[in-house]
Design an enzyme around this catalytic site. Structure first.
Site, PDB file in Angstrom:
ATOM      1  N   CYS A 112       0.816  -1.233   0.000  1.00  0.00           N
ATOM      2  CA  CYS A 112       0.000   0.000   0.000  1.00  0.00           C
ATOM      3  C   CYS A 112       0.841   1.270   0.000  1.00  0.00           C
ATOM      4  O   CYS A 112       0.334   2.335  -0.319  1.00  0.00           O
ATOM      5  CB  CYS A 112      -0.933   0.026   1.205  1.00  0.00           C
ATOM      6  SG  CYS A 112      -2.083  -1.332   1.223  1.00  0.00           S
ATOM      7  N   HIS A 259      -3.546   7.378   3.082  1.00  0.00           N
ATOM      8  CA  HIS A 259      -3.905   6.050   2.569  1.00  0.00           C
ATOM      9  C   HIS A 259      -5.323   5.736   3.036  1.00  0.00           C
ATOM     10  O   HIS A 259      -5.645   5.885   4.215  1.00  0.00           O
ATOM     11  CB  HIS A 259      -2.911   5.018   3.102  1.00  0.00           C
ATOM     12  CG  HIS A 259      -3.244   3.605   2.747  1.00  0.00           C
ATOM     13  ND1 HIS A 259      -3.754   3.244   1.521  1.00  0.00           N
ATOM     14  CD2 HIS A 259      -3.142   2.453   3.469  1.00  0.00           C
ATOM     15  CE1 HIS A 259      -3.952   1.935   1.502  1.00  0.00           C
ATOM     16  NE2 HIS A 259      -3.591   1.438   2.672  1.00  0.00           N
ATOM     17  N   ASN A 289     -10.139  -0.126   0.375  1.00  0.00           N
ATOM     18  CA  ASN A 289      -8.680  -0.005   0.348  1.00  0.00           C
ATOM     19  C   ASN A 289      -8.160  -0.543  -0.986  1.00  0.00           C
ATOM     20  O   ASN A 289      -8.208  -1.750  -1.227  1.00  0.00           O
ATOM     21  CB  ASN A 289      -8.103  -0.798   1.533  1.00  0.00           C
ATOM     22  CG  ASN A 289      -6.589  -0.761   1.581  1.00  0.00           C
ATOM     23  OD1 ASN A 289      -5.930  -0.289   0.653  1.00  0.00           O
ATOM     24  ND2 ASN A 289      -6.034  -1.284   2.660  1.00  0.00           N
TER      25      ASN A 289
HETATM   26  N1  ACO Z   1     -18.116  -8.481   9.984  1.00  0.00           N
HETATM   27  C1  ACO Z   1     -18.572  -8.680  11.234  1.00  0.00           C
HETATM   28  N2  ACO Z   1     -17.753  -8.919  12.271  1.00  0.00           N
HETATM   29  C2  ACO Z   1     -16.427  -8.931  12.043  1.00  0.00           C
HETATM   30  C3  ACO Z   1     -15.901  -8.726  10.751  1.00  0.00           C
HETATM   31  C4  ACO Z   1     -16.798  -8.508   9.709  1.00  0.00           C
HETATM   32  N3  ACO Z   1     -16.400  -8.285   8.433  1.00  0.00           N
HETATM   33  N4  ACO Z   1     -14.541  -8.807  10.831  1.00  0.00           N
HETATM   34  C5  ACO Z   1     -14.243  -9.045  12.106  1.00  0.00           C
HETATM   35  N5  ACO Z   1     -15.378  -9.117  12.838  1.00  0.00           N
HETATM   36  C6  ACO Z   1     -15.528  -9.365  14.269  1.00  0.00           C
HETATM   37  C7  ACO Z   1     -14.375 -10.149  14.841  1.00  0.00           C
HETATM   38  O1  ACO Z   1     -14.556 -11.543  14.660  1.00  0.00           O
HETATM   39  C8  ACO Z   1     -14.446  -9.765  16.301  1.00  0.00           C
HETATM   40  O2  ACO Z   1     -15.450 -10.494  16.918  1.00  0.00           O
HETATM   41  P1  ACO Z   1     -15.255 -11.021  18.439  1.00  0.00           P
HETATM   42  O3  ACO Z   1     -15.125  -9.765  19.262  1.00  0.00           O
HETATM   43  O4  ACO Z   1     -16.501 -11.793  18.675  1.00  0.00           O
HETATM   44  O5  ACO Z   1     -14.002 -11.817  18.412  1.00  0.00           O
HETATM   45  C9  ACO Z   1     -14.919  -8.305  16.244  1.00  0.00           C
HETATM   46  O6  ACO Z   1     -15.515  -8.129  14.948  1.00  0.00           O
HETATM   47  C10 ACO Z   1     -13.798  -7.306  16.414  1.00  0.00           C
HETATM   48  O7  ACO Z   1     -12.713  -7.730  15.574  1.00  0.00           O
HETATM   49  P2  ACO Z   1     -11.404  -6.866  15.411  1.00  0.00           P
HETATM   50  O8  ACO Z   1     -10.492  -7.554  14.459  1.00  0.00           O
HETATM   51  O9  ACO Z   1     -10.869  -6.502  16.748  1.00  0.00           O
HETATM   52  O10 ACO Z   1     -12.074  -5.569  14.734  1.00  0.00           O
HETATM   53  P3  ACO Z   1     -11.433  -4.171  14.542  1.00  0.00           P
HETATM   54  O11 ACO Z   1     -12.256  -3.174  15.219  1.00  0.00           O
HETATM   55  O12 ACO Z   1      -9.945  -4.176  14.794  1.00  0.00           O
HETATM   56  O13 ACO Z   1     -11.639  -3.961  12.978  1.00  0.00           O
HETATM   57  C11 ACO Z   1     -10.338  -4.076  10.968  1.00  0.00           C
HETATM   58  C12 ACO Z   1     -11.041  -4.871  12.061  1.00  0.00           C
HETATM   59  C13 ACO Z   1     -11.386  -3.274  10.229  1.00  0.00           C
HETATM   60  C14 ACO Z   1      -9.655  -5.049  10.016  1.00  0.00           C
HETATM   61  C15 ACO Z   1      -9.316  -3.125  11.646  1.00  0.00           C
HETATM   62  O14 ACO Z   1      -8.521  -3.837  12.564  1.00  0.00           O
HETATM   63  C16 ACO Z   1      -8.437  -2.449  10.642  1.00  0.00           C
HETATM   64  O15 ACO Z   1      -8.866  -1.633   9.859  1.00  0.00           O
HETATM   65  N6  ACO Z   1      -7.113  -2.747  10.680  1.00  0.00           N
HETATM   66  C17 ACO Z   1      -6.189  -2.171   9.754  1.00  0.00           C
HETATM   67  C18 ACO Z   1      -6.261  -2.939   8.481  1.00  0.00           C
HETATM   68  C19 ACO Z   1      -5.582  -2.242   7.362  1.00  0.00           C
HETATM   69  O16 ACO Z   1      -5.488  -1.044   7.299  1.00  0.00           O
HETATM   70  N7  ACO Z   1      -5.085  -3.049   6.438  1.00  0.00           N
HETATM   71  C20 ACO Z   1      -4.514  -2.563   5.257  1.00  0.00           C
HETATM   72  C21 ACO Z   1      -3.050  -2.469   5.396  1.00  0.00           C
HETATM   73  S1  ACO Z   1      -2.364  -1.872   3.956  1.00  0.00           S
HETATM   74  C22 ACO Z   1      -1.931  -3.127   2.862  1.00  0.00           C
HETATM   75  O17 ACO Z   1      -0.754  -3.229   2.595  1.00  0.00           O
HETATM   76  C23 ACO Z   1      -2.944  -4.055   2.252  1.00  0.00           C
END
Ligand code: ACO
Length: 332
Positions: A112, A259, A289
């Site tokens: 990214c 980003h 993204n």
């Molecule tokens: N729908 C519903 N529930 C979900 C989903 C979904 N799509 N995904 C995860 N959950 C659930 C999880 O299972 C978890 O449930 P639990 O509490 O019962 O265990 C709960 O939601 C919370 O999960 P987290 O992973 O802690 O959720 P978070 O608030 O951290 O959000 C996310 C997840 C959106 C992925 C976030 O962590 C994020 O944006 N991280 C950065 C990712 C990013 O920017 N990646 C790109 C990097 S750049 C590249 O090079 C590609």
């Protein structure tokens, strides 16, 4: 000398997939995706579309916006982790498609952060070689590298290509002129070894009949929470360090082009640094993204919006797999 952005361009697939469609692939909801990420829809390549087609279109649009004809281009860099062909490279294909006859070209993989790395590389090569014109594109088709059984990743990504034409004003001695009336003023490029975000290449783990082993799926694996923590901290660090390097304060920046991974990451950074959200340009709700295409896709939309004015200071900042991060301040 000063290297400035002469034009921008982008291209996205025609198919727009709203969050409501995501429920077909796993236990998720529009409400969860919107609250957790800010994403409402993403563009996904259809059967009859190719990433190369988007790259060619984005480059053509950037050249048109810059008023540059392809045969004038000296350098063409495409940032991508996976073009349609490994060889020829995506930059070779766009060079051929657009007849950028004399351009030196290569691809660059930094996930990214790729476009930002490519911008810095292009600027450095232009200064070192007296190149007058460069095309820099970021392009990704992550929908085709997503595990459609993993709800924590498949809701996040979209496909796109976007980029810009850089020009060298060729004035002065070859030393970057930070007082120039437009141009890239400062950059900050970093890499941090970490495997919280990985994409193995399927096939390459069992390359010969003499090696045992299971082939790995060719999909993104990510520790979302760890990336979130990294992203908020590193974006904050970059904004502070690159403005300082540019001889500015955060208040001197007219717009931030971050980003577009997650609206919550951007909102968190804005809050910590006291930046009004109106100064954070966001289009993640429309495209998700798009990895290396994300910053240039937002830049192109910003430059074509009513908010862009000559002389504004923009700060672009990205983070990505590697882990990697990069930022720059540019006067447009
Ligand atoms: N729908 C519903 N529930 C979900 C989903 C979904 N799509 N995904 C995860 N959950 C659930 C999880 O299972 C978890 O449930 P639990 O509490 O019962 O265990 C709960 O939601 C919370 O999960 P987290 O992973 O802690 O959720 P978070 O608030 O951290 O959000 C996310 C997840 C959106 C992925 C976030 O962590 C994020 O944006 N991280 C950065 C990712 C990013 O920017 N990646 C790109 C990097 S750049 C590249 O090079 C590609």
């Amino acid at each position: 000398m000063s290297i400035w952005i002469a034009g921008t361009g982008s291209a996205t697939p025609s198919l727009s997939v709203p969050n409501s469609e995501m429920t077909k692939f796993g236990d998720t909801s529009d409400e969860w995706i919107t609250t957790a990420t800010g994403i409402k829809e993403r563009r996904v390549l259809s059967q009859d579309e190719t990433l190369q087609g988007l790259v060619d279109k984005a480059a053509e649009r950037a050249l048109e916006a810059a008023g540059v004809v392809p045969k004038e281009v000296d350098l063409c860099i495409v940032a991508t982790i996976a073009g349609d062909t490994l060889v020829p490279s995506t930059s070779s294909n766009v060079k051929r498609a657009l007849h950028m006859e004399r351009a030196v070209n290569f691809d660059l993989n930094m996930a990214c952060s790729g476009f930002m790395y490519a911008l810095w590389t292009a600027q450095s090569l232009m200064l070192a070689n007296n190149f007058a014109t460069a095309v820099v594109i970021g392009a990704e088709q992550l929908s085709r590298m997503t595990d459609w059984g993993d709800r924590s990743t498949f809701v996040l990504f979209g496909d796109a290509a976007a980029g810009c034409v850089l020009k060298n004003d060729m004035a002065g001695s070859g030393v970057l002129d930070i007082n120039a009336k437009r141009g890239i003023i400062a950059s900050d490029i970093r890499s941090h070894y970490d495997d919280t975000l990985c994409l193995q290449v399927s096939g390459l783990t069992t390359p010969t009949p003499f090696v045992d082993g299971e082939d790995l799926p060719h999909v993104v694996k990510m520790n979302g929470r760890a990336v979130f923590k990294f992203a908020t901290a590193i974006m904050q660090e970059h904004i502070e360090s690159v403005t300082k390097k540019a001889g500015m304060t955060i208040d001197d920046i007219d717009y931030f082009i971050p980003h577009q991974a997650n609206q919550r990451i951007v909102a968190h950074v804005a809050k910590v640094l006291g930046i009004p959200m109106e100064k954070m340009f966001l289009n993640v709700h429309k495209y998700g993204n798009t990895s290396a295409a994300s910053v240039p896709l937002a830049l192109d939309e910003f430059m074509r919006s009513g908010n862009a004015r000559a002389g504004q200071n923009l700060l672009m900042v990205a983070f990505g797999g590697g882990l990697s991060s990069a930022s720059c301040v540019v006067k447009v």
